[in-house]
Design an enzyme around this catalytic site. Structure first.
Site, PDB file in Angstrom:
ATOM      1  CE  LYS A 160      94.192  -2.228  56.110  1.00 15.10           C
ATOM      2  NZ  LYS A 160      94.005  -1.774  54.351  1.00 15.10           N
ATOM      3  CG  ASP A 188      91.173  -3.915  53.392  1.00 16.17           C
ATOM      4  OD1 ASP A 188      91.109  -4.740  52.697  1.00 16.17           O
ATOM      5  OD2 ASP A 188      91.623  -3.066  53.040  1.00 16.17           O
ATOM      6  CD  GLU A 214      88.367  -1.905  51.679  1.00 15.04           C
ATOM      7  OE1 GLU A 214      88.892  -2.084  51.089  1.00 15.04           O
ATOM      8  OE2 GLU A 214      88.479  -1.582  52.706  1.00 15.04           O
ATOM      9  CG  ASP A 239      90.958  -2.398  47.551  1.00 14.72           C
ATOM     10  OD1 ASP A 239      91.603  -1.113  46.750  1.00 14.72           O
ATOM     11  OD2 ASP A 239      91.305  -2.428  49.048  1.00 14.72           O
ATOM     12  CE  LYS A 263      92.356   1.431  49.015  1.00 16.35           C
ATOM     13  NZ  LYS A 263      92.773   0.128  49.410  1.00 16.35           N
TER      14      LYS A 263
END
Length: 366
Positions: A160, A188, A214, A239, A263
Site C-alpha cells: 500500500k 496500490d 493499482e 480498481d 472486487k
C-alpha cells in the site's frame, strides 16, 4: 423452491489496525446473510464494507439488507437473474450489500444442483496462489515486515502506497533492499496521488521492478490514465475506476489500463464480476480478483469464481490474513502457505460457526 426467511447478521471481526492511503480499519465491517427456503437448502453470503472506497458502511449494509429481504420473501431463489434485477431496481449502487445477496443466491442454486459453485458456474479447479498485503508504515517497518513475509514463503507482495511520492519511493527501496528482486512487488496507491504525483512516483519506482500499480489517481482523473501510461513503464491496474462491465468497457476502450481488479464489493457480486472479466478479455486485459476485509467464507466464493473466470490471472485473496484476530468460518477457503484450495462440497461449502453467530446482532425477515 421459495424463500421463507432471511437472516441478517452484523459480522464484525476484530483485527489489527490496517492503514491505507484513505484511512484506517480496526475491524472488518462485514455483513452475513442466510437465505432459508421451504426445502432443506439454504444459501449464505458475506460482504465487507470499506466506506472510504465504496461509500457503504456496515450500518448502511444492514439497513438495506432488511429492505432487500422483504422484497425476496416468498419468491423463487433459483431465478437468480430476476432476483438480482429486483435489487438493482430498488436501489442504485450499494454494490457491497448486493454482493452478499448475490453470493447467497449462487450458493443456494449450486447446492440445489448438487454441485460445487465453480462447477455450477462452468469452471474447473486450477492452481491459485495469493499475494500478501503490507499496510502503510515507515520504510523501516515495512521492510522488516516484507522480509518476514518473504522468508515465510510469500510468492508476491502487495504494498500500500499513495502518500508523498518520494516517501513512497523510499518505502519500496527499503523493501527491495530487504527482500531482493526475486519476488514480485505490486503497489496500490488507493487513489492517493494527483496526476503529477503519480508520474513522479511511478517514474521513480521504475528501477525497482514493479509488477503493476493499482489505482494511482482519483476516479475523476480517469481521462488521464492513458496519458499516465505513456509516461511510465509501470503497468496500471484499474480498481476503483471499474465497478461494473460498463466501466470496464470505458476504461479498456480508452486505453486506460493494463489490468483490472475485480472486487465483489464494487461489482455487486458474482453475476456482474463474470461480465467484467468477459469484457476485459475481449480487449486482452487480464484481471485480478481482490477484496476488502472478507472472511474465508467470501474468499471461498471468490476462489470458485476464479475457477470459472479464465481471464482472472492475479489473485489478491489475503483479506483474512492481514490482521483478522478471529476466524469464525467452517469450511471455506484453505491456505497451504500462500497456495489456495477450497473445501469440497456443494455450493460455496462454507458457513459461519453457530457459536460466533450467537454473539452477533441479528435480524430475521420472514
Amino acid at each position: 423452491m421459495l424463500i421463507k426467511s432471511i437472516e441478517i447478521y452484523r459480522l464484525s471481526i476484530p483485527m489489527e489496525p490496517f492503514v491505507i492511503a484513505t484511512g484506517v480499519m480496526e475491524y472488518a465491517q462485514n455483513t452475513f446473510i442466510k437465505i432459508l427456503t421451504d426445502t432443506e437448502w439454504y444459501g449464505v453470503g458475506e460482504c465487507s464494507a470499506f466506506p472510504m472506497i465504496v461509500g457503504e458502511t456496515q450500518e448502511t449494509c444492514l439497513a438495506v439488507a432488511r429492505d432487500f429481504a422483504k422484497i425476496w420473501i416468498g419468491k423463487d431463489p433459483l431465478d437468480v437473474a430476476a432476483r438480482l434485477a429486483e435489487l438493482h431496481l430498488y436501489i442504485a449502487r450499494n454494490g457491497t450489500i448486493k454482493s452478499a445477496f448475490d453470493m447467497a443466491l449462487y450458493d443456494l442454486a449450486a447446492k440445489a444442483a448438487g454441485q460445487p459453485l465453480y462447477q455450477y458456474l462452468g469452471g474447473t479447479p486450477r492452481e491459485i496462489h495469493t499475494d500478501i498485503t503490507l499496510g502503510i508504515a515507515s520504510p523501516e517497518e515495512m521492510a522488516t515486515k516484507a522480509k518476514t513475509l518473504h522468508d515465510g514463503g510469500a510468492v508476491a507482495l502487495k504494498v500500500k502506497l499513495g502518500k508523498k511520492p518520494q516517501d513512497d519511493i523510499a518505502r519500496i527501496k527499503a523493501i527491495r533492499q530487504a527482500v531482493g528482486f526475486d519476488i514480485p512487488i505490486r503497489i496500490d496507491a488507493n487513489q492517493g496521488w494527483s496526476y503529477a504525483e503519480a508520474v513522479e512516483a511511478l517514474q521513480g519506482l521504475e528501477p525497482l521492478k514493479i509488477q503493476f500499480c493499482e489505482q494511482p489517481m482519483r476516479t475523476y482523473n480517469d481521462h488521464l490514465l492513458a496519458q499516465l501510461r505513456s509516461e511510465t513503464i509501470v503497468p496500471i491496474m484499474a480498481d476503483e475506476s471499474v465497478y461494473d462491465h460498463h466501466d470496464a468497457d470505458r476504461i479498456c476502450r480508452t486505453d486506460g489500463c493494463d489490468y483490472i481488479n475485480i472486487k465483489f464489493s464494487k461489482s455487486s457480486g458474482i453475476a456482474e464480476s463474470l461480465k467484467i472479466q468477459a469484457v476485459a478479455q475481449e480487449y486482452g486485459i487480464p484481471c485480478m480478483i481482490g477484496g476488502m476485509l472478507e472472511s474465508r467464507l467470501a474468499l471461498a466464493a471468490k476462489a470458485h469464481f476464479a475457477y470459472a473466470a479464465p481471464n482472472v490471472k492475479f489473485f489478491d485473496l489475503d483479506t483474512c490474513m492481514v490482521g483478522h484476530l478471529e476466524d469464525p468460518v467452517i469450511g471455506g477457503i484453505q491456505y497451504d502457505g500462500y497456495a489456495i484450495h477450497i473445501t469440497e462440497g456443494p455450493g460455496i461449502a462454507a458457513d459461519i460457526a453457530p457459536e460466533f453467530l450467537e454473539k452477533c446482532e441479528k435480524w430475521v425477515v420472514s
